[in-house]
Design a protein around this motif. Structure first.
Motif, PDB file in Angstrom:
ATOM      1  N   ASN A  18      -6.425   9.898   9.776  1.00 28.96           N
ATOM      2  CA  ASN A  18      -5.928   9.370  11.070  1.00 28.96           C
ATOM      3  C   ASN A  18      -5.597   7.826  10.990  1.00 28.96           C
ATOM      4  N   GLU A  19      -4.926   7.261  11.872  1.00 29.03           N
ATOM      5  CA  GLU A  19      -4.451   6.113  11.968  1.00 29.03           C
ATOM      6  C   GLU A  19      -5.959   5.080  12.445  1.00 29.03           C
ATOM      7  N   GLY A  20      -5.624   3.989  12.349  1.00 24.25           N
ATOM      8  CA  GLY A  20      -6.630   3.080  12.681  1.00 24.25           C
ATOM      9  C   GLY A  20      -7.269   2.582  11.621  1.00 24.25           C
ATOM     10  N   LEU A  21      -8.638   2.227  11.527  1.00 24.55           N
ATOM     11  CA  LEU A  21      -9.346   1.382  10.519  1.00 24.55           C
ATOM     12  C   LEU A  21     -10.170   2.715  10.097  1.00 24.55           C
ATOM     13  N   ILE A  22      -9.930   3.279   8.692  1.00 25.24           N
ATOM     14  CA  ILE A  22     -10.608   4.315   8.124  1.00 25.24           C
ATOM     15  C   ILE A  22     -11.336   3.944   7.106  1.00 25.24           C
ATOM     16  N   VAL A  23     -12.685   4.163   6.733  1.00 22.91           N
ATOM     17  CA  VAL A  23     -13.407   3.830   5.830  1.00 22.91           C
ATOM     18  C   VAL A  23     -13.847   5.106   4.994  1.00 22.91           C
ATOM     19  N   LEU A  24     -13.476   5.012   3.578  1.00 21.97           N
ATOM     20  CA  LEU A  24     -13.868   5.779   2.524  1.00 21.97           C
ATOM     21  C   LEU A  24     -15.307   5.164   1.955  1.00 21.97           C
ATOM     22  N   PHE A  25     -16.213   5.923   2.337  1.00 20.89           N
ATOM     23  CA  PHE A  25     -17.524   5.674   2.223  1.00 20.89           C
ATOM     24  C   PHE A  25     -18.269   6.230   1.150  1.00 20.89           C
ATOM     25  N   GLY A  26     -19.134   5.870   0.028  1.00 22.78           N
ATOM     26  CA  GLY A  26     -19.723   6.676  -0.760  1.00 22.78           C
ATOM     27  C   GLY A  26     -20.161   5.906  -2.064  1.00 22.78           C
ATOM     28  N   ALA A  27     -21.029   6.516  -2.993  1.00 28.70           N
ATOM     29  CA  ALA A  27     -21.551   5.541  -4.030  1.00 28.70           C
ATOM     30  C   ALA A  27     -20.425   5.336  -5.274  1.00 28.70           C
ATOM     31  N   SER A  28     -20.523   4.703  -5.992  1.00 31.99           N
ATOM     32  CA  SER A  28     -19.630   4.245  -7.205  1.00 31.99           C
ATOM     33  C   SER A  28     -19.520   5.542  -8.044  1.00 31.99           C
ATOM     34  N   GLY A  29     -18.206   5.946  -8.320  1.00 36.13           N
ATOM     35  CA  GLY A  29     -17.782   7.048  -8.902  1.00 36.13           C
ATOM     36  C   GLY A  29     -17.658   8.286  -8.166  1.00 36.13           C
ATOM     37  N   SER A  30     -17.590   8.215  -6.713  1.00 31.14           N
ATOM     38  CA  SER A  30     -17.420   9.286  -5.827  1.00 31.14           C
ATOM     39  C   SER A  30     -16.216   9.553  -5.938  1.00 31.14           C
ATOM     40  N   GLY A  31     -15.073   8.778  -6.244  1.00 32.07           N
ATOM     41  CA  GLY A  31     -13.688   9.259  -6.256  1.00 32.07           C
ATOM     42  C   GLY A  31     -12.876   8.492  -5.134  1.00 32.07           C
ATOM     43  N   LYS A  32     -13.464   7.428  -4.419  1.00 29.30           N
ATOM     44  CA  LYS A  32     -12.809   6.789  -3.215  1.00 29.30           C
ATOM     45  C   LYS A  32     -11.664   6.303  -3.866  1.00 29.30           C
ATOM     46  N   THR A  33     -11.581   5.367  -4.863  1.00 30.19           N
ATOM     47  CA  THR A  33     -10.345   4.479  -5.380  1.00 30.19           C
ATOM     48  C   THR A  33      -9.297   5.327  -6.062  1.00 30.19           C
ATOM     49  N   THR A  34      -9.919   6.484  -6.511  1.00 36.00           N
ATOM     50  CA  THR A  34      -8.802   7.499  -7.100  1.00 36.00           C
ATOM     51  C   THR A  34      -8.093   7.832  -5.982  1.00 36.00           C
ATOM     52  N   VAL A  35      -8.601   8.221  -4.583  1.00 34.98           N
ATOM     53  CA  VAL A  35      -7.792   8.599  -3.600  1.00 34.98           C
ATOM     54  C   VAL A  35      -6.868   7.584  -3.092  1.00 34.98           C
ATOM     55  N   LEU A  36      -7.315   6.455  -2.952  1.00 37.36           N
ATOM     56  CA  LEU A  36      -6.562   5.482  -2.713  1.00 37.36           C
ATOM     57  C   LEU A  36      -5.141   5.207  -3.660  1.00 37.36           C
ATOM     58  N   ARG A  37      -5.470   5.525  -5.145  1.00 37.35           N
ATOM     59  CA  ARG A  37      -4.438   5.296  -5.914  1.00 37.35           C
ATOM     60  C   ARG A  37      -3.410   6.380  -5.747  1.00 37.35           C
ATOM     61  N   MET A  38      -3.957   7.244  -5.430  1.00 39.21           N
ATOM     62  CA  MET A  38      -2.869   8.604  -5.001  1.00 39.21           C
ATOM     63  C   MET A  38      -2.258   8.191  -3.893  1.00 39.21           C
ATOM     64  N   LEU A  39      -2.839   7.899  -2.793  1.00 41.45           N
ATOM     65  CA  LEU A  39      -1.891   7.424  -1.529  1.00 41.45           C
ATOM     66  C   LEU A  39      -1.050   6.565  -1.789  1.00 41.45           C
ATOM     67  N   ASN A  40      -1.215   5.460  -2.726  1.00 39.05           N
ATOM     68  CA  ASN A  40      -0.177   4.435  -3.256  1.00 39.05           C
ATOM     69  C   ASN A  40       0.702   4.867  -4.032  1.00 39.05           C
ATOM     70  N   LYS A  41       0.712   6.258  -4.633  1.00 47.36           N
ATOM     71  CA  LYS A  41       1.713   6.775  -5.648  1.00 47.36           C
ATOM     72  C   LYS A  41       1.574   5.968  -7.147  1.00 47.36           C
ATOM     73  N   MET A  42      -0.011   5.345  -7.107  1.00 47.29           N
ATOM     74  CA  MET A  42      -0.103   4.636  -8.423  1.00 47.29           C
ATOM     75  C   MET A  42      -0.416   5.722  -9.534  1.00 47.29           C
ATOM     76  N   ILE A  43      -1.174   6.726  -9.229  1.00 45.85           N
ATOM     77  CA  ILE A  43      -1.241   7.796  -9.749  1.00 45.85           C
ATOM     78  C   ILE A  43      -0.662   9.113  -9.004  1.00 45.85           C
ATOM     79  N   SER A  44      -0.703  10.630  -9.672  1.00 47.48           N
ATOM     80  CA  SER A  44      -0.085  11.649  -8.920  1.00 47.48           C
ATOM     81  C   SER A  44      -1.427  12.729  -8.989  1.00 47.48           C
ATOM     82  N   PRO A  45      -1.543  13.408  -8.004  1.00 48.34           N
ATOM     83  CA  PRO A  45      -2.345  14.608  -7.996  1.00 48.34           C
ATOM     84  C   PRO A  45      -2.324  15.397  -9.310  1.00 48.34           C
TER      85      PRO A  45
END
Length: 216
Positions: A21-48
């Motif tokens: 959703n819109e707003g301030l959304i937090v992806l939370f979790g331990a290191s290695g849980s895939g959070k940064t990978t999701v961000l990189r896909m949303l930015n088109k730095m990597i493709s699914p």
């Protein structure tokens, strides 16, 4: 805003369906849980590896990458600094985009927002890690995208400075009616500032909670 449909990335992320959703959304979790990978896909730095990602109903594969990244801008955990001064780093993207360069008053104002009290002519190689992170955040604010993707934006700061910076990010998002997706492993930061928390573990969505559900 974003919708992930049957998205996988190698053996790192596996998300059958997720609407962000819109707003301030937090992806939370331990290191290695895939959070940064999701961000990189949303930015088109990597493709699914598999699946589709929609932004406001449009498949991001159909959106030119440069245009998408101007509208959906990512601030990485270790942001790039360009040679030269603080002013150079604040204005370089405007030069690349052939846009009018902000005047010194606007540059000073954005530095004040992130509490970086430095001369515009100061070489960036004299800044500490935390100061570089603040400068990078100021640069993103100046560029004024619709969506901010923030990967641990306060990782180089102490606890007090972290609270100050994240609070400033939160206020900026609300004031400008923009959205942000922020990665953190700090539960206290997530619960204090997020409109919604999406918790990840081992590449999967564990649960999601809206602000009014924090204490339930």
């Amino acid at each position: 805003m974003f919708e992930l449909i049957n998205v996988k990335y190698q053996d790192i992320v596996d998300i059958p369906n997720l609407y962000i959703n819109e707003g301030l959304i937090v992806l939370f979790g331990a290191s290695g849980s895939g959070k940064t990978t999701v961000l990189r896909m949303l930015n088109k730095m990597i493709s699914p590896t598999q699946g589709r990602i929609l932004f406001n109903g449009q498949d991001i594969k159909q959106i030119p990458s440069v245009a998408h990244r101007r509208n959906v801008m990512m601030l990485s955990q270790n942001p790039t600094m360009f040679k030269g001064s603080i002013r150079d780093n604040l204005t370089i993207a405007f030069t690349f985009q052939k846009k009018a360069i902000p005047d010194d008053k606007e540059l000073h104002n954005v530095l004040a927002k992130v509490q970086l009290n430095k001369d515009l002519n100061m070489p960036v190689n004299q800044l500490s890690g935390g100061e570089k992170q603040r400068l990078a955040l100021a640069r993103v604010f100046l560029l004024d995208p619709s969506v901010y993707l923030l990967d641990e934006p306060s990782s180089a700061l102490d606890d007090d400075a972290e609270d100050t910076i994240i609070n400033m990010v939160s206020e900026h998002i609300k004031r400008t009616k923009k959205s942000a997706i922020m990665v953190t492993h700090s539960k206290s930061v997530a619960e204090k500032y997020a409109d919604e928390i999406i918790e990840m573990t081992k590449g999967k969505i564990l649960n999601r909670r809206l602000r009014n559900e924090w204490n339930h």
